[in-house]
Design a protein around this motif. Structure first.
Motif, PDB file in Angstrom:
ATOM      1  N   MET A 252      28.706  68.230  35.386  1.00  0.00           N
ATOM      2  CA  MET A 252      28.632  69.537  36.041  1.00  0.00           C
ATOM      3  C   MET A 252      29.531  69.589  37.284  1.00  0.00           C
ATOM      4  O   MET A 252      30.190  70.591  37.550  1.00  0.00           O
ATOM      5  N   ASP A 253      29.519  68.487  38.051  1.00  0.00           N
ATOM      6  CA  ASP A 253      30.373  68.445  39.249  1.00  0.00           C
ATOM      7  C   ASP A 253      31.851  68.572  38.884  1.00  0.00           C
ATOM      8  O   ASP A 253      32.609  69.259  39.560  1.00  0.00           O
ATOM      9  N   LEU A 254      32.222  67.916  37.769  1.00  0.00           N
ATOM     10  CA  LEU A 254      33.613  67.984  37.317  1.00  0.00           C
ATOM     11  C   LEU A 254      33.963  69.406  36.886  1.00  0.00           C
ATOM     12  O   LEU A 254      35.046  69.915  37.193  1.00  0.00           O
ATOM     13  N   PHE A 255      33.031  70.058  36.192  1.00  0.00           N
ATOM     14  CA  PHE A 255      33.238  71.443  35.743  1.00  0.00           C
ATOM     15  C   PHE A 255      33.440  72.371  36.935  1.00  0.00           C
ATOM     16  O   PHE A 255      34.355  73.199  36.950  1.00  0.00           O
ATOM     17  N   LEU A 256      32.588  72.244  37.938  1.00  0.00           N
ATOM     18  CA  LEU A 256      32.689  73.101  39.118  1.00  0.00           C
ATOM     19  C   LEU A 256      33.978  72.845  39.893  1.00  0.00           C
ATOM     20  O   LEU A 256      34.527  73.754  40.522  1.00  0.00           O
ATOM     21  N   LYS A 257      34.444  71.602  39.836  1.00  0.00           N
ATOM     22  CA  LYS A 257      35.695  71.272  40.508  1.00  0.00           C
ATOM     23  C   LYS A 257      36.887  71.864  39.774  1.00  0.00           C
ATOM     24  O   LYS A 257      37.865  72.321  40.388  1.00  0.00           O
ATOM     25  N   GLN A 258      36.827  71.881  38.432  1.00  0.00           N
ATOM     26  CA  GLN A 258      37.937  72.373  37.622  1.00  0.00           C
ATOM     27  C   GLN A 258      37.942  73.889  37.494  1.00  0.00           C
ATOM     28  O   GLN A 258      39.003  74.490  37.276  1.00  0.00           O
ATOM     29  N   LEU A 259      36.765  74.509  37.631  1.00  0.00           N
ATOM     30  CA  LEU A 259      36.637  75.949  37.385  1.00  0.00           C
ATOM     31  C   LEU A 259      37.607  76.806  38.202  1.00  0.00           C
ATOM     32  O   LEU A 259      38.286  77.676  37.624  1.00  0.00           O
ATOM     33  N   PRO A 260      37.740  76.628  39.520  1.00  0.00           N
ATOM     34  CA  PRO A 260      38.688  77.470  40.273  1.00  0.00           C
ATOM     35  C   PRO A 260      40.133  77.310  39.799  1.00  0.00           C
ATOM     36  O   PRO A 260      40.898  78.283  39.773  1.00  0.00           O
ATOM     37  N   ILE A 261      40.512  76.082  39.411  1.00  0.00           N
ATOM     38  CA  ILE A 261      41.869  75.827  38.919  1.00  0.00           C
ATOM     39  C   ILE A 261      42.109  76.598  37.622  1.00  0.00           C
ATOM     40  O   ILE A 261      43.142  77.245  37.437  1.00  0.00           O
ATOM     41  N   VAL A 262      41.118  76.515  36.731  1.00  0.00           N
ATOM     42  CA  VAL A 262      41.238  77.182  35.432  1.00  0.00           C
ATOM     43  C   VAL A 262      41.278  78.697  35.605  1.00  0.00           C
ATOM     44  O   VAL A 262      42.125  79.380  35.014  1.00  0.00           O
ATOM     45  N   ILE A 263      40.371  79.241  36.408  1.00  0.00           N
ATOM     46  CA  ILE A 263      40.315  80.696  36.605  1.00  0.00           C
ATOM     47  C   ILE A 263      41.618  81.205  37.202  1.00  0.00           C
ATOM     48  O   ILE A 263      42.146  82.261  36.783  1.00  0.00           O
ATOM     49  N   HIS A 264      42.163  80.493  38.165  1.00  0.00           N
ATOM     50  CA  HIS A 264      43.440  80.899  38.779  1.00  0.00           C
ATOM     51  C   HIS A 264      44.554  80.940  37.729  1.00  0.00           C
ATOM     52  O   HIS A 264      45.334  81.904  37.667  1.00  0.00           O
ATOM     53  N   SER A 265      44.620  79.918  36.888  1.00  0.00           N
ATOM     54  CA  SER A 265      45.648  79.857  35.849  1.00  0.00           C
ATOM     55  C   SER A 265      45.457  80.965  34.819  1.00  0.00           C
ATOM     56  O   SER A 265      46.419  81.609  34.381  1.00  0.00           O
TER      57      SER A 265
END
Length: 228
Positions: free
Chosen positions: A1-14
């Motif tokens: 879950m921590d990894l998902f939350l860390k990656q989420l802003p990067i993915v949404i921006h892209s």
């Protein structure tokens, strides 16, 4: 879950950047294909045989071949065959080539919808307009146009919703639209690889966009109910 939350802003921006490209292609296609479709419709009904045959042939070829093939030919043909890479290799060139392919393709489909709407109006309305001293152009724009719009809006709406999804085909020539952005995280992008969940987020973008368009087009249909 921590990894998902860390990656989420990067993915949404892209994905936001990719979806902006998707929206640009959608609106450019609509702005070009609607008037061009009307011109092709008039051309296919011309009384001048060579003009009529040319547009009939164009419609047959475009509607009879996949949009993906048309994209590949329009983008690669000038460089590979004519030895003149007019589009270049940058993102702007790919966008322009995609826009040209989409506009021509959808204009031909729209032209047949326009033609169906025009011939559905009773001929008596043309005759009544001529009796009142109107020209053929005046009859079309003052008498038939709004009635035609009412009749073609449902099939036109269907094509517009399809266009939103068809923009994903532009990735065949490496246009970085929203699905391209989502799939990049499977192959490795911005430190993220082997992640398929961004693709599910791309589906949400399409669902929201088509949902808003459905409401907008449905509202337009209701406003034209007085033509019943």
């Amino acid at each position: 879950m921590d990894l998902f939350l860390k990656q989420l802003p990067i993915v949404i921006h892209s994905l936001n950047i990719g979806f902006l490209q998707t929206l640009k292609l959608f609106f450019v296609t609509l702005l070009g294909a609607l008037p061009l479709g009307l011109l092709i419709c008039f051309g296919s009904q011309s009384k001048i045989t060579p003009i009529k045959l040319f547009f009939k042939l164009l419609i047959w070829v475009i509607r009879g071949t996949p949009l993906m093939i048309q994209l590949l030919i329009i983008y690669y043909f000038p460089g590979l065959v004519l030895k003149n890479a007019i589009w270049g290799g940058a993102e702007t060139g790919r966008f322009v080539a995609s826009s040209v392919a989409f506009i021509i393709n959808y204009a031909c489909y729209f032209s047949e919808i326009f033609r169906g709407g025009i011939i559905s109006i009773p001929m008596g309305q043309d005759e009544a307009g001529y009796v009142l001293g109107m020209t053929k152009t005046q009859v079309f724009f003052r008498v038939k146009l709004l009635q035609m719009i009412k009749r073609i809006l449902p099939p036109m709406s269907n094509e517009i919703l399809t266009l939103v999804k068809d923009t994903s085909l532009a990735r065949i020539i490496a246009l970085q639209e929203v699905i391209w952005a989502g799939q990049a995280f499977m192959k490795g992008s911005q430190g993220i690889s082997g992640a398929i969940w961004p693709l599910f987020f791309t589906a949400i973008y399409y669902l929201i966009c088509n949902g808003l368009l459905t409401l907008l087009l449905g509202g337009c249909e209701k406003k034209l109910d007085y033509f019943r």
